[in-house]
Write a protein that holds these residues in place. Structure first.
Motif, PDB file in Angstrom:
ATOM      1  N   LEU A  40      44.412  48.511  42.530  1.00 40.22           N
ATOM      2  CA  LEU A  40      44.667  49.910  42.192  1.00 40.22           C
ATOM      3  C   LEU A  40      43.464  50.824  42.375  1.00 40.22           C
ATOM      4  CD1 LEU A  40      46.715  49.203  38.974  1.00 40.22           C
ATOM      5  CD2 LEU A  40      47.600  50.150  41.103  1.00 40.22           C
ATOM      6  N   GLY A  41      42.251  50.283  42.323  1.00 41.69           N
ATOM      7  CA  GLY A  41      41.062  51.125  42.416  1.00 41.69           C
ATOM      8  C   GLY A  41      40.966  52.055  41.226  1.00 41.69           C
ATOM      9  N   MET A  42      40.664  53.308  41.484  1.00 42.93           N
ATOM     10  CA  MET A  42      40.627  54.314  40.422  1.00 42.93           C
ATOM     11  C   MET A  42      42.013  54.951  40.362  1.00 42.93           C
ATOM     12  SD  MET A  42      36.755  55.929  40.728  1.00 42.93           S
ATOM     13  CE  MET A  42      37.386  57.536  40.770  1.00 42.93           C
ATOM     14  N   ALA A  43      42.673  54.777  39.211  1.00 42.20           N
ATOM     15  CA  ALA A  43      44.052  55.248  39.090  1.00 42.20           C
ATOM     16  C   ALA A  43      44.257  56.005  37.783  1.00 42.20           C
ATOM     17  CB  ALA A  43      45.022  54.073  39.168  1.00 42.20           C
ATOM     18  N   GLU A  44      45.012  57.079  37.886  1.00 42.29           N
ATOM     19  CA  GLU A  44      45.379  57.867  36.711  1.00 42.29           C
ATOM     20  C   GLU A  44      46.755  57.410  36.237  1.00 42.29           C
ATOM     21  OE1 GLU A  44      45.409  62.533  35.645  1.00 42.29           O
ATOM     22  OE2 GLU A  44      46.612  61.966  37.380  1.00 42.29           O
ATOM     23  N   LEU A  45      46.852  57.048  34.967  1.00 43.28           N
ATOM     24  CA  LEU A  45      48.130  56.657  34.374  1.00 43.28           C
ATOM     25  C   LEU A  45      48.690  57.844  33.617  1.00 43.28           C
ATOM     26  CD1 LEU A  45      50.266  54.499  33.641  1.00 43.28           C
ATOM     27  CD2 LEU A  45      48.797  53.861  31.711  1.00 43.28           C
ATOM     28  N   ARG A  46      49.828  58.322  34.080  1.00 42.64           N
ATOM     29  CA  ARG A  46      50.495  59.423  33.376  1.00 42.64           C
ATOM     30  C   ARG A  46      51.047  58.914  32.059  1.00 42.64           C
ATOM     31  NH1 ARG A  46      53.778  63.397  36.867  1.00 42.64           N
ATOM     32  NH2 ARG A  46      53.614  64.302  34.812  1.00 42.64           N
ATOM     33  N   ILE A  92      45.375  46.963  31.975  1.00 39.32           N
ATOM     34  CA  ILE A  92      45.356  46.854  33.442  1.00 39.32           C
ATOM     35  C   ILE A  92      43.903  46.782  33.916  1.00 39.32           C
ATOM     36  CG2 ILE A  92      45.889  48.016  35.618  1.00 39.32           C
ATOM     37  CD1 ILE A  92      48.355  49.248  34.127  1.00 39.32           C
ATOM     38  N   SER A  93      43.056  47.631  33.356  1.00 43.13           N
ATOM     39  CA  SER A  93      41.633  47.631  33.720  1.00 43.13           C
ATOM     40  C   SER A  93      40.977  46.304  33.372  1.00 43.13           C
ATOM     41  CB  SER A  93      40.909  48.778  33.012  1.00 43.13           C
ATOM     42  OG  SER A  93      41.395  50.023  33.442  1.00 43.13           O
ATOM     43  N   ALA A  94      41.264  45.788  32.189  1.00 46.65           N
ATOM     44  CA  ALA A  94      40.664  44.516  31.755  1.00 46.65           C
ATOM     45  C   ALA A  94      41.130  43.346  32.618  1.00 46.65           C
ATOM     46  CB  ALA A  94      40.989  44.259  30.289  1.00 46.65           C
ATOM     47  N   LEU A  95      42.388  43.371  33.029  1.00 47.86           N
ATOM     48  CA  LEU A  95      42.928  42.282  33.847  1.00 47.86           C
ATOM     49  C   LEU A  95      42.384  42.284  35.271  1.00 47.86           C
ATOM     50  CD1 LEU A  95      46.688  42.440  32.811  1.00 47.86           C
ATOM     51  CD2 LEU A  95      45.173  40.473  32.494  1.00 47.86           C
ATOM     52  N   SER A  96      42.228  43.475  35.836  1.00 50.41           N
ATOM     53  CA  SER A  96      41.968  43.552  37.272  1.00 50.41           C
ATOM     54  C   SER A  96      40.614  44.135  37.665  1.00 50.41           C
ATOM     55  CB  SER A  96      43.060  44.392  37.937  1.00 50.41           C
ATOM     56  OG  SER A  96      42.959  45.745  37.513  1.00 50.41           O
ATOM     57  N   GLY A  97      39.933  44.749  36.748  1.00 52.85           N
ATOM     58  CA  GLY A  97      38.701  45.422  37.105  1.00 52.85           C
ATOM     59  C   GLY A  97      38.931  46.804  37.699  1.00 52.85           C
ATOM     60  N   ALA A  98      40.177  47.199  37.856  1.00 52.70           N
ATOM     61  CA  ALA A  98      40.485  48.554  38.323  1.00 52.70           C
ATOM     62  C   ALA A  98      40.035  49.550  37.252  1.00 52.70           C
ATOM     63  CB  ALA A  98      41.980  48.700  38.576  1.00 52.70           C
ATOM     64  N   ARG A  99      39.822  50.771  37.652  1.00 59.31           N
ATOM     65  CA  ARG A  99      39.478  51.812  36.682  1.00 59.31           C
ATOM     66  C   ARG A  99      40.735  52.651  36.465  1.00 59.31           C
ATOM     67  NH1 ARG A  99      34.235  55.258  37.568  1.00 59.31           N
ATOM     68  NH2 ARG A  99      33.336  53.277  36.950  1.00 59.31           N
ATOM     69  N   VAL A 100      41.521  52.243  35.478  1.00 61.29           N
ATOM     70  CA  VAL A 100      42.763  52.945  35.157  1.00 61.29           C
ATOM     71  C   VAL A 100      42.511  53.766  33.902  1.00 61.29           C
ATOM     72  CG1 VAL A 100      45.208  52.700  34.588  1.00 61.29           C
ATOM     73  CG2 VAL A 100      44.139  51.115  36.210  1.00 61.29           C
ATOM     74  N   ILE A 101      42.752  55.069  34.016  1.00 62.40           N
ATOM     75  CA  ILE A 101      42.469  56.000  32.930  1.00 62.40           C
ATOM     76  C   ILE A 101      43.722  56.821  32.662  1.00 62.40           C
ATOM     77  CG2 ILE A 101      41.032  57.948  32.191  1.00 62.40           C
ATOM     78  CD1 ILE A 101      38.861  56.899  34.115  1.00 62.40           C
ATOM     79  N   ALA A 102      44.041  56.983  31.377  1.00 59.84           N
ATOM     80  CA  ALA A 102      45.190  57.804  30.990  1.00 59.84           C
ATOM     81  C   ALA A 102      44.900  59.269  31.313  1.00 59.84           C
ATOM     82  CB  ALA A 102      45.479  57.638  29.508  1.00 59.84           C
ATOM     83  N   GLU A 103      45.969  59.981  31.706  1.00 59.30           N
ATOM     84  CA  GLU A 103      45.817  61.404  32.025  1.00 59.30           C
ATOM     85  C   GLU A 103      45.405  62.188  30.786  1.00 59.30           C
ATOM     86  OE1 GLU A 103      49.395  63.515  33.198  1.00 59.30           O
ATOM     87  OE2 GLU A 103      50.538  62.543  31.656  1.00 59.30           O
ATOM     88  N   PRO A 104      44.734  63.295  30.924  1.00 60.81           N
ATOM     89  CA  PRO A 104      44.271  63.921  32.154  1.00 60.81           C
ATOM     90  C   PRO A 104      43.001  63.245  32.677  1.00 60.81           C
ATOM     91  CG  PRO A 104      43.624  65.274  30.292  1.00 60.81           C
ATOM     92  CD  PRO A 104      44.438  64.121  29.748  1.00 60.81           C
ATOM     93  N   TRP A 105      42.828  63.274  33.989  1.00 55.04           N
ATOM     94  CA  TRP A 105      41.701  62.608  34.646  1.00 55.04           C
ATOM     95  C   TRP A 105      40.398  63.307  34.241  1.00 55.04           C
ATOM     96  CZ3 TRP A 105      41.434  58.097  36.895  1.00 55.04           C
ATOM     97  CH2 TRP A 105      40.308  57.775  37.638  1.00 55.04           C
TER      98      TRP A 105
END
Length: 185
Positions: A40-46, A92-105
């Motif tokens: 996912l890379g850097m992803a914003e979670l709505r 998701i971030s802990a599992l994959s190392g992706a940077r998933v952040i809840a909105e707003p970015w």
């Protein structure tokens, strides 16, 4: 007489909302034990869209009659949509190392992807199972890529009865959903 009636009404309402008799429960995901590739890379979670019965403060469950029941004595400690969104992003971030952040970015560099989760069903059913179903969508934000649309149908058995068992099973279901999104299954 009107003042006496007003005082009696206020006293009755205060007795009904005694905070010491209200139990609050959290969405508390287990620590991530798997390490998945970052897809996912850097992803914003709505903010996760929940059905009305699951987005209210009271914890609900399905009775043997098929109706949903709840009580103001057992409530979620946080807004359910917010709690599920933050828990999913963290897991998701802990599992994959992706940077998933809840909105707003909040970062200067924008996200590569956006994730949207629409829950259709999230309840403790009368058969002793918590069901979590719906769809999630991953779309490119600033990077090129393709849209991903996936359905999910998860079930977790209740380990006991009551709101604590419901909260634990719902937490497990959210953890399973986080893994599914991290894998892009």
């Amino acid at each position: 007489m009107t003042r006496l009636l007003l005082l009696a009404t206020v006293a009755a309402l205060a007795a009904c909302s005694n905070p010491e008799k209200t139990a609050r429960y959290t969405i508390d995901l287990p620590a991530a034990t798997k390490h998945l590739p970052d897809r996912l890379g850097m992803a914003e979670l709505r903010e996760v869209s929940l059905p009305q019965y699951a987005s209210g403060q009271e914890i609900s469950w399905q009775g043997a009659d098929g109706a949903l029941h709840s009580t103001p004595k057992t409530i979620w400690a946080d807004d359910p949509s917010r709690a599920v969104t933050l828990a999913l992003a963290r897991q998701i971030s802990a599992l994959s190392g992706a940077r998933v952040i809840a909105e707003p970015w909040p970062l200067a560099d924008g996200p590569q992807r956006r994730i949207e989760v629409r829950v259709e069903q999230f309840m403790a059913q009368s058969d002793g199972v918590v069901r979590l179903s719906g769809s999630y969508y991953v779309t490119p934000a600033m990077a090129e890529g393709r849209d991903i649309v996936r359905r999910f149908e998860l079930s977790v058995p209740l380990a006991g009865e009551g709101p604590a068992a419901i909260a634990a099973a719902q937490s497990q279901a959210v953890a399973q959903l986080a893994e599914q999104i991290a894998r892009l299954d």
